[in-house]
Write a protein that holds these residues in place. Structure first.
Motif, PDB file in Angstrom:
ATOM      1  N   GLU A 109       0.785  -1.263   0.101  1.00 28.19           N
ATOM      2  CA  GLU A 109      -0.050  -0.043  -0.046  1.00 28.19           C
ATOM      3  C   GLU A 109       0.901   1.289  -0.027  1.00 28.19           C
ATOM      4  OE1 GLU A 109      -2.416  -0.255   3.446  1.00 28.19           O
ATOM      5  OE2 GLU A 109      -3.343  -2.040   2.786  1.00 28.19           O
ATOM      6  N   ARG A 110       2.017   1.298   0.636  1.00 29.30           N
ATOM      7  CA  ARG A 110       2.724   2.329   0.805  1.00 29.30           C
ATOM      8  C   ARG A 110       3.739   2.678  -0.432  1.00 29.30           C
ATOM      9  NH1 ARG A 110       4.406   0.744   6.748  1.00 29.30           N
ATOM     10  NH2 ARG A 110       2.815   1.603   7.969  1.00 29.30           N
ATOM     11  N   GLY A 111       3.601   1.689  -1.487  1.00 30.12           N
ATOM     12  CA  GLY A 111       4.490   1.623  -2.632  1.00 30.12           C
ATOM     13  C   GLY A 111       6.280   1.356  -2.387  1.00 30.12           C
ATOM     14  N   ILE A 112       6.307   0.597  -1.291  1.00 25.54           N
ATOM     15  CA  ILE A 112       7.718   0.416  -0.996  1.00 25.54           C
ATOM     16  C   ILE A 112       7.982  -0.810  -1.754  1.00 25.54           C
ATOM     17  CG2 ILE A 112       9.446  -0.216   0.703  1.00 25.54           C
ATOM     18  CD1 ILE A 112       7.559   0.962   2.979  1.00 25.54           C
ATOM     19  N   LEU A 113       8.950  -0.775  -2.858  1.00 26.82           N
ATOM     20  CA  LEU A 113       9.414  -1.739  -3.663  1.00 26.82           C
ATOM     21  C   LEU A 113      10.539  -2.619  -3.321  1.00 26.82           C
ATOM     22  CD1 LEU A 113      10.080   0.469  -7.118  1.00 26.82           C
ATOM     23  CD2 LEU A 113       8.030  -1.005  -6.311  1.00 26.82           C
ATOM     24  N   GLY A 114      10.622  -3.744  -3.595  1.00 22.96           N
ATOM     25  CA  GLY A 114      11.773  -4.588  -2.968  1.00 22.96           C
ATOM     26  C   GLY A 114      11.421  -5.176  -1.691  1.00 22.96           C
ATOM     27  N   VAL A 115      10.115  -5.459  -1.594  1.00 24.06           N
ATOM     28  CA  VAL A 115       9.790  -6.213  -0.272  1.00 24.06           C
ATOM     29  C   VAL A 115       8.832  -7.566  -0.634  1.00 24.06           C
ATOM     30  CG1 VAL A 115       8.552  -6.127   1.774  1.00 24.06           C
ATOM     31  CG2 VAL A 115       9.753  -4.210   1.020  1.00 24.06           C
ATOM     32  N   HIS A 116       9.214  -8.572  -0.377  1.00 23.10           N
ATOM     33  CA  HIS A 116       8.642  -9.908  -0.886  1.00 23.10           C
ATOM     34  C   HIS A 116       8.385 -10.792   0.506  1.00 23.10           C
ATOM     35  CE1 HIS A 116      11.129  -8.789  -4.357  1.00 23.10           C
ATOM     36  NE2 HIS A 116      11.828  -8.422  -3.694  1.00 23.10           N
ATOM     37  N   LEU A 117       7.118 -11.678   0.042  1.00 23.29           N
ATOM     38  CA  LEU A 117       6.815 -12.544   0.989  1.00 23.29           C
ATOM     39  C   LEU A 117       7.488 -13.760   0.478  1.00 23.29           C
ATOM     40  CD1 LEU A 117       3.048 -12.404   2.195  1.00 23.29           C
ATOM     41  CD2 LEU A 117       5.208 -12.679   3.603  1.00 23.29           C
ATOM     42  N   ILE A 118       8.325 -14.636   1.327  1.00 22.50           N
ATOM     43  CA  ILE A 118       8.895 -15.959   0.779  1.00 22.50           C
ATOM     44  C   ILE A 118       8.814 -17.022   1.606  1.00 22.50           C
ATOM     45  CG2 ILE A 118      10.655 -14.799  -0.615  1.00 22.50           C
ATOM     46  CD1 ILE A 118      12.651 -15.086   1.470  1.00 22.50           C
ATOM     47  N   GLU A 119       8.848 -18.064   1.232  1.00 26.71           N
ATOM     48  CA  GLU A 119       8.664 -19.260   2.149  1.00 26.71           C
ATOM     49  C   GLU A 119       9.680 -20.435   1.892  1.00 26.71           C
ATOM     50  OE1 GLU A 119       4.762 -20.850   1.221  1.00 26.71           O
ATOM     51  OE2 GLU A 119       3.652 -19.098   1.742  1.00 26.71           O
ATOM     52  N   ASP A 120       9.956 -21.302   2.796  1.00 27.06           N
ATOM     53  CA  ASP A 120      10.836 -22.446   2.945  1.00 27.06           C
ATOM     54  C   ASP A 120      11.966 -22.148   2.285  1.00 27.06           C
ATOM     55  OD1 ASP A 120       8.682 -23.785   4.126  1.00 27.06           O
ATOM     56  OD2 ASP A 120       7.647 -23.962   2.166  1.00 27.06           O
ATOM     57  N   ASN A 121      12.362 -23.058   1.349  1.00 24.93           N
ATOM     58  CA  ASN A 121      13.854 -22.930   0.568  1.00 24.93           C
ATOM     59  C   ASN A 121      14.277 -21.558   0.111  1.00 24.93           C
ATOM     60  OD1 ASN A 121      13.970 -25.515   1.205  1.00 24.93           O
ATOM     61  ND2 ASN A 121      13.741 -26.301  -0.792  1.00 24.93           N
ATOM     62  N   ALA A 122      13.311 -20.936  -0.246  1.00 21.27           N
ATOM     63  CA  ALA A 122      13.691 -19.532  -0.679  1.00 21.27           C
ATOM     64  C   ALA A 122      14.408 -18.729   0.482  1.00 21.27           C
ATOM     65  CB  ALA A 122      12.412 -18.728  -1.121  1.00 21.27           C
ATOM     66  N   ILE A 123      13.867 -19.074   1.843  1.00 23.89           N
ATOM     67  CA  ILE A 123      14.526 -18.161   2.857  1.00 23.89           C
ATOM     68  C   ILE A 123      15.947 -18.457   3.125  1.00 23.89           C
ATOM     69  CG2 ILE A 123      14.607 -17.969   5.308  1.00 23.89           C
ATOM     70  CD1 ILE A 123      11.321 -18.788   5.365  1.00 23.89           C
ATOM     71  N   TYR A 124      16.296 -19.956   2.830  1.00 25.37           N
ATOM     72  CA  TYR A 124      17.621 -20.235   3.023  1.00 25.37           C
ATOM     73  C   TYR A 124      18.548 -20.142   1.923  1.00 25.37           C
ATOM     74  CZ  TYR A 124      15.335 -22.425   7.011  1.00 25.37           C
ATOM     75  OH  TYR A 124      14.392 -22.420   7.844  1.00 25.37           O
ATOM     76  N   ASP A 125      17.905 -19.747   0.450  1.00 20.58           N
ATOM     77  CA  ASP A 125      18.689 -19.381  -0.398  1.00 20.58           C
ATOM     78  C   ASP A 125      19.350 -18.001  -0.318  1.00 20.58           C
ATOM     79  OD1 ASP A 125      18.177 -21.570  -1.800  1.00 20.58           O
ATOM     80  OD2 ASP A 125      16.337 -20.790  -2.976  1.00 20.58           O
ATOM     81  N   ILE A 126      18.458 -17.243   0.448  1.00 21.39           N
ATOM     82  CA  ILE A 126      19.019 -15.847   0.759  1.00 21.39           C
ATOM     83  C   ILE A 126      19.966 -15.785   1.851  1.00 21.39           C
ATOM     84  CG2 ILE A 126      18.362 -13.715   1.682  1.00 21.39           C
ATOM     85  CD1 ILE A 126      15.634 -14.068   0.131  1.00 21.39           C
TER      86      ILE A 126
END
Ligand SMILES: Cc1cc2nc3c(=O)[nH]c(=O)nc-3n(C[C@H](O)[C@H](O)[C@H](O)COP(=O)(O)OP(=O)(O)OC[C@H]3O[C@@H](n4cnc5c(N)ncnc54)[C@H](O)[C@@H]3O)c2cc1C
Length: 464
Positions: A109-126
């Motif tokens: 809503e605030r128009g902040i780019l670069g914010v994502h919801l991620i799950e499981d393996n995607a967390i450990y990839d980062i």
């Protein structure tokens, strides 16, 4: 009038305001009661730069987001580190997952780019070094870490180079309205001015002294600093919410340590702190603890109160956990406010640049040899934990608004922040400070007037 603008308080907000206003053809002074500017910034020279996605308050979110963009620009200009490490706010239960969904929607809503919801393996990839269980995470690419002292000191140095008069060791004791301005009384002087920008936490007006606003929620934040021997160094900011009131945060510091902050408890014992740290750093042991300390954590909104701007008075109220992030945004808003209420023009000869500073530990072998050939004191290592040289210490004392205390030297050069905690270099710093300031080592203070480091001479050593 003695000054067009008087800025009260030399924290990061006062320094950022001094920097913004120093571009104009006006006569400015900043009054600070301590020996040094930015004395209260933080105990560790690392701060998180927020992007506005974590706060529930819309106004703070806007200030954080514009502060973040300004800090990035300023760090580049001043050649200061700006490490975009990203942040993962993790959760492993339903209520935590729901909280993340709400935060994600707000960020959108605030128009902040670069914010994502991620799950499981995607967390450990980062964050491959994260060993604890996490189902879901709110990932913000924007979050960065910076060295807040260096930023505050750069603002102040550029302002001083462009004519702002820094009046250190002067405590404001009263502010009074006078015809077309104010009379500001300190413990040493009386000044008149057209505008006052008050950044000190308390309100002192016409003899009335009012403590900082009481809507602020103050809680303890317990910190544990782990040294570089920790297994599985974590590169990102990680936040693990324990419940609605408590969380554990991991901050990767500028010098490759991991700093764990624990909010929501009063003073924690080392054992309890280590136990809670395991909710992010699974393998922590006592042996890798470098330091522990407690600070007060504030959550009350910061506001720019310019209700009395017609009279020439602006007050920055409240304290907040992201005040470093928002400092340049506050300064820009104050500049806008003054521009519409004062007839000011930009300086033609303004120099928007800080003087160069050499950091020996970050230099290549060739650069080191080059600087040692120019000044042999860059070949004399004073702090072997952090490779800080005598040349750097002398430079930080001789610069505009140079260091005059042991803490000031530490903050400007990183000396004494290594694993020996200053036990090998403190005496050497005192000796260099005394020599450069032409004073006795006995008069050198740690950070404030009543913090002399050496009590008395016990023998007639030639060395000191
Ligand atoms: C535990 C903790 C962690 C934090 N982490 C972060 C972070 O990661 N990221 C972030 O963005 N922010 C962070 N912050 C916020 C930030 O460090 C502070 O809120 C910020 O430094 C406050 O700056 P300031 O200029 O408003 O106030 P201050 O630094 O308090 O400045 C006010 C100045 O006024 C001077 N003064 C007071 N009274 C007088 C007087 N009568 N006369 C003259 N001078 C006077 C004081 O000496 C002081 O220098 C954190 C804060 C805390 C407590």
């Amino acid at each position: 009038m003695d000054y067009d603008v008087l800025i009260l308080g030399g924290g990061i907000v006062g320094c950022a305001v001094a920097y913004e206003l120093s571009k104009y053809n006006i006569n400015i002074a900043l009054i600070e009661k301590d020996y040094d500017v930015a004395n209260d910034v933080s105990l560790v020279n690392t701060a998180v730069v927020y992007d506005g996605s974590e706060t529930s308050d819309y106004v703070m979110a806007k200030l954080e987001n514009s502060g973040m963009k300004l800090i990035q620009k300023h760090c580049e200009k001043f050649n200061l580190p700006y490490k975009r490490v990203g942040a993962l706010r993790i959760s492993s239960n339903d209520s935590g997952n729901k909280r993340l969904d709400i935060m994600y929607n707000k960020a959108n809503e605030r128009g902040i780019l670069g914010v994502h919801l991620i799950e499981d393996n995607a967390i450990y990839d980062i964050e491959p070094n994260l060993k604890i269980k996490a189902e879901k995470a709110l990932y913000s690419e924007n979050i960065a870490v910076i060295s807040p002292y260096n930023l505050a000191i750069s603002y102040a140095e550029v302002a001083a180079d462009n004519g702002v008069n820094f009046r250190l060791e002067e405590e404001v004791i009263d502010i009074k309205n006078v015809s077309k301005g104010f009379k500001v009384t300190t413990n040493k002087n009386k000044f008149t001015c057209k505008f006052v920008v008050n950044t000190i936490p308390s309100e002192i007006f016409a003899g009335r002294y009012v403590e900082g606003k009481n809507e602020v929620i103050n809680k303890k934040m317990n910190y544990i600093l782990f040294n570089e021997n920790l297994d599985n160094y974590i590169n990102s900011v990680i936040i693990n919410d324990i419940d609605e009131d408590a969380f554990v945060i991991n901050i990767p510091t500028a010098s490759k340590e991991n700093l764990i902050g624990i909010k929501g408890y009063d003073f924690l014992s080392l054992e309890d702190g280590l136990q809670l740290s395991k909710s992010i750093l699974q393998d922590v042991k006592k042996e890798v603890v470098m330091n522990i300390f407690t600070e007060t954590y504030s959550k009350g909104n910061t506001l720019i109160d310019d209700n009395k701007i017609q009279d020439g008075y602006i007050k920055v109220t409240g304290s907040h956990y992201s005040k470093i992030t928002i400092a340049p945004a506050i300064a820009e808003k104050i500049e806008e406010s003054l521009k519409t209420n004062m007839n000011i023009t930009k300086k033609r000869d303004y120099v928007d640049k800080n003087r160069e500073m050499y950091t020996f530990k970050n230099m290549s072998k060739e650069q080191r040899n080059e600087i040692i050939a120019l000044d042999s004191r860059y070949g004399n290592i004073i702090c072997s934990c952090n490779n800080v040289t005598e040349g750097e210490i002398i430079d930080c004392i001789r610069r505009p608004l140079g260091a005059r205390t042991v803490e000031g030297v530490k903050r400007r050069t990183g000396i004494g922040l290594g694993s020996c905690n200053g036990s090998y270099c403190k005496m050497k710093i005192i000796k260099i400070l005394a020599r450069e300031m032409n004073e006795s080592p006995l008069s050198i203070v740690y950070d404030s007037m009543d913090s002399k480091v050496l009590v008395s001479r016990i023998k007639e050593f030639n060395e000191i």
